[in-house]
Design a protein around this motif. Structure first.
Motif, mmCIF file in Angstrom:
data_model
loop_
_atom_site.group_PDB
_atom_site.id
_atom_site.type_symbol
_atom_site.label_atom_id
_atom_site.label_comp_id
_atom_site.label_asym_id
_atom_site.label_seq_id
_atom_site.Cartn_x
_atom_site.Cartn_y
_atom_site.Cartn_z
ATOM 1 N N THR A 1 0.836 -1.206 0.000
ATOM 2 C CA THR A 1 0.000 0.000 0.000
ATOM 3 C C THR A 1 0.872 1.257 0.000
ATOM 4 O O THR A 1 0.596 2.231 -0.706
ATOM 5 C CB THR A 1 -0.921 0.015 1.247
ATOM 6 O OG1 THR A 1 -1.608 -1.230 1.303
ATOM 7 C CG2 THR A 1 -1.924 1.135 1.190
ATOM 8 N N ILE A 2 1.946 1.219 0.789
ATOM 9 C CA ILE A 2 2.848 2.376 0.876
ATOM 10 C C ILE A 2 3.573 2.602 -0.447
ATOM 11 O O ILE A 2 3.703 3.737 -0.920
ATOM 12 C CB ILE A 2 3.848 2.172 2.041
ATOM 13 C CG1 ILE A 2 3.120 2.318 3.384
ATOM 14 C CG2 ILE A 2 5.021 3.149 1.954
ATOM 15 C CD1 ILE A 2 3.873 1.774 4.576
ATOM 16 N N LYS A 3 4.021 1.504 -1.057
ATOM 17 C CA LYS A 3 4.731 1.614 -2.346
ATOM 18 C C LYS A 3 3.833 2.262 -3.401
ATOM 19 O O LYS A 3 4.274 3.115 -4.179
ATOM 20 C CB LYS A 3 5.167 0.218 -2.804
ATOM 21 C CG LYS A 3 6.132 0.234 -3.966
ATOM 22 C CD LYS A 3 6.664 -1.151 -4.264
ATOM 23 C CE LYS A 3 7.737 -1.076 -5.334
ATOM 24 N NZ LYS A 3 8.282 -2.382 -5.668
ATOM 25 N N GLU A 4 2.561 1.870 -3.399
ATOM 26 C CA GLU A 4 1.604 2.459 -4.351
ATOM 27 C C GLU A 4 1.433 3.961 -4.105
ATOM 28 O O GLU A 4 1.340 4.746 -5.049
ATOM 29 C CB GLU A 4 0.253 1.742 -4.249
ATOM 30 C CG GLU A 4 0.278 0.344 -4.866
ATOM 31 C CD GLU A 4 -0.917 -0.513 -4.459
ATOM 32 O OE1 GLU A 4 -1.793 -0.019 -3.698
ATOM 33 O OE2 GLU A 4 -0.960 -1.690 -4.888
ATOM 34 N N ALA A 5 1.420 4.352 -2.828
ATOM 35 C CA ALA A 5 1.284 5.780 -2.487
ATOM 36 C C ALA A 5 2.503 6.574 -2.955
ATOM 37 O O ALA A 5 2.373 7.703 -3.450
ATOM 38 C CB ALA A 5 1.094 5.943 -0.982
ATOM 39 N N ILE A 6 3.708 5.983 -2.810
ATOM 40 C CA ILE A 6 4.943 6.650 -3.257
ATOM 41 C C ILE A 6 4.931 6.815 -4.776
ATOM 42 O O ILE A 6 5.209 7.894 -5.304
ATOM 43 C CB ILE A 6 6.194 5.872 -2.791
ATOM 44 C CG1 ILE A 6 6.318 5.937 -1.266
ATOM 45 C CG2 ILE A 6 7.459 6.421 -3.455
ATOM 46 C CD1 ILE A 6 7.358 4.987 -0.670
ATOM 47 N N GLU A 7 4.570 5.724 -5.494
ATOM 48 C CA GLU A 7 4.533 5.775 -6.966
ATOM 49 C C GLU A 7 3.531 6.822 -7.439
ATOM 50 O O GLU A 7 3.795 7.569 -8.376
ATOM 51 C CB GLU A 7 4.162 4.396 -7.549
ATOM 52 C CG GLU A 7 5.161 3.280 -7.282
ATOM 53 C CD GLU A 7 6.545 3.526 -7.868
ATOM 54 O OE1 GLU A 7 6.656 4.339 -8.817
ATOM 55 O OE2 GLU A 7 7.517 2.925 -7.366
ATOM 56 N N SER A 8 2.394 6.882 -6.762
ATOM 57 C CA SER A 8 1.361 7.844 -7.135
ATOM 58 C C SER A 8 1.874 9.280 -6.944
ATOM 59 O O SER A 8 1.662 10.146 -7.795
ATOM 60 C CB SER A 8 0.117 7.604 -6.273
ATOM 61 O OG SER A 8 -0.792 8.658 -6.414
ATOM 62 N N ALA A 9 2.579 9.511 -5.821
ATOM 63 C CA ALA A 9 3.119 10.862 -5.558
ATOM 64 C C ALA A 9 4.153 11.249 -6.617
ATOM 65 O O ALA A 9 4.110 12.348 -7.175
ATOM 66 C CB ALA A 9 3.737 10.903 -4.171
ATOM 67 N N VAL A 10 5.062 10.328 -6.909
ATOM 68 C CA VAL A 10 6.152 10.614 -7.859
ATOM 69 C C VAL A 10 5.600 10.859 -9.267
ATOM 70 O O VAL A 10 6.157 11.653 -10.031
ATOM 71 C CB VAL A 10 7.178 9.452 -7.853
ATOM 72 C CG1 VAL A 10 8.154 9.569 -9.016
ATOM 73 C CG2 VAL A 10 7.953 9.445 -6.533
ATOM 74 N N SER A 11 4.479 10.221 -9.599
ATOM 75 C CA SER A 11 3.913 10.377 -10.946
ATOM 76 C C SER A 11 3.436 11.808 -11.197
ATOM 77 O O SER A 11 3.266 12.223 -12.340
ATOM 78 C CB SER A 11 2.762 9.393 -11.158
ATOM 79 O OG SER A 11 1.646 9.777 -10.371
ATOM 80 N N GLY A 12 3.239 12.582 -10.111
ATOM 81 C CA GLY A 12 2.766 13.958 -10.278
ATOM 82 C C GLY A 12 3.881 14.995 -10.273
ATOM 83 O O GLY A 12 3.637 16.168 -10.007
ATOM 84 N N VAL A 13 5.113 14.582 -10.581
ATOM 85 C CA VAL A 13 6.262 15.498 -10.475
ATOM 86 C C VAL A 13 6.230 16.589 -11.555
ATOM 87 O O VAL A 13 5.857 16.354 -12.694
ATOM 88 C CB VAL A 13 7.601 14.706 -10.538
ATOM 89 C CG1 VAL A 13 7.813 14.069 -11.894
ATOM 90 C CG2 VAL A 13 8.784 15.594 -10.182
ATOM 91 N N GLU A 14 6.592 17.802 -11.149
ATOM 92 C CA GLU A 14 6.823 18.906 -12.090
ATOM 93 C C GLU A 14 8.281 19.306 -11.978
ATOM 94 O O GLU A 14 8.845 19.269 -10.880
ATOM 95 C CB GLU A 14 5.974 20.125 -11.709
ATOM 96 C CG GLU A 14 4.517 20.006 -12.073
ATOM 97 C CD GLU A 14 3.762 21.271 -11.690
ATOM 98 O OE1 GLU A 14 4.342 22.372 -11.810
ATOM 99 O OE2 GLU A 14 2.604 21.135 -11.255
#
Length: 311
Positions: free
Chosen positions: A196-209
């Motif tokens: 669950t945590i790994k998915e949250a990290i991937e989701s956050a990183v996908s929104g990088v500017e």
């Protein structure tokens, strides 16, 4: 009753397990502080009052240890002043100017107990650099663990504090003591949580500017993943630096600012930390990194200060 107060990460948890094994303790309680807070709260002070002996491991709170009124063994590896309290035996190589990469190694050396836990504490604190240390490699090999296994075990153990689950952090010591270390790679509660945590990290990183080689990421999450996101952006994805904002972390905001070693030559992180503290935020850090917890309404002001240094 023997009371152990330890840090919430892998190094603190393995240090506690090593101590229990070394002293063959049966009547003990282990507690961690509110996650993210370097203090003894009421729950810990109440337990100290009932304790026959106190052990403080990998938890850099000399200001609290000075106040204890029971015999205490304080084992640490962080830079800290000499304790004046006569009830406290302070074991810390940094007092002699020696650097130890983890507290687990200090505990192992002090008690003469060496196993996979000794090595995992190092991997937890310094990551893959741990495998350059001969003792770490030998201990892992002896237990039939690969470097990949060690990284995974740290991820699983750390998932408890990342989920902000204080009770699970405390239970983790017992889990280590009652399972073969290889079995823990399949320990279901930790595996589920880590996924669950790994998915949250991937989701956050996908929104990088990206702005001028720096990564900017904003998200909302109950998980304490902000430093993991920043490390991934700088260490794995090669940005010069990362500004990561969790706009709703249990009602507060978190800001994490990490820079590469090259940028640390240019940006005075100490100055940034001082300016953020002046805003009334709870900010700390070192040469390449700062962490800030503040009221959600102060985020824009804090970001303006950080962005001044990125130009």
């Amino acid at each position: 009753m023997h009371l152990i107060v330890h840090h919430w990460d892998t190094d603190g948890i393995t240090s506690a397990a090593l101590l229990v094994s070394a002293l063959k303790l049966e009547d003990f309680t282990n507690l961690t502080a509110p996650i993210g807070e370097f203090r003894f709260d009421g729950r810990i002070w109440e337990a100290i009052e009932r304790a026959k002996k106190l052990y403080v491991l990998d938890f850099n709170v000399p200001h609290e240890v000075e106040k204890v009124k029971v015999p205490t063994l304080f084992i640490d590896h962080h830079t800290q002043p000499k304790i004046k309290n006569p009830l406290v035996e302070q074991v810390n190589p940094s007092l002699e100017g020696e650097y130890y990469p983890s507290n687990s190694l200090v505990v192992s050396e002090y008690f003469g107990i060496w196993n996979a836990w000794s090595a995992l504490g190092v991997v937890g604190d310094i990551g893959e650099k741990a495998f350059e240390i001969e003792t770490v490699s030998e201990l892992l090999k002896r237990e039939g663990l690969t470097p990949g296994d060690a990284i995974r075990l740290v991820e699983l153990i750390d998932s408890n504090y990342i989920a902000m689950d204080r009770e699970a952090v405390e239970e983790a010591v017992g889990v280590l003591l009652n399972h073969d270390v290889r079995e823990l790679l399949e320990y279901e509660p930790w595996v589920k949580q880590a996924t669950t945590i790994k998915e949250a990290i991937e989701s956050a990183v996908s929104g990088v500017e990206e702005k001028n080689g720096f990564a900017f990421v904003e998200f909302e999450s109950p998980f304490n993943i902000i430093s993991k996101v920043a490390r991934k952006l700088v260490w794995e994805m090669g940005y010069w630096g990362a500004v990561v904002v969790n706009r709703n972390f249990h009602g507060k905001a978190q800001i994490y600012f990490r820079i590469s070693p090259e940028e640390a030559e240019r940006i005075d992180m100490g100055e940034v930390i001082a300016r953020l503290k002046e805003l009334g935020t709870n900010t700390g850090g070192k040469r390449e990194v700062l962490g800030c917890v503040c009221e959600r309404g102060k985020v824009e002001e804090a970001l303006r200060i950080i962005e001044e240094y990125l130009r």
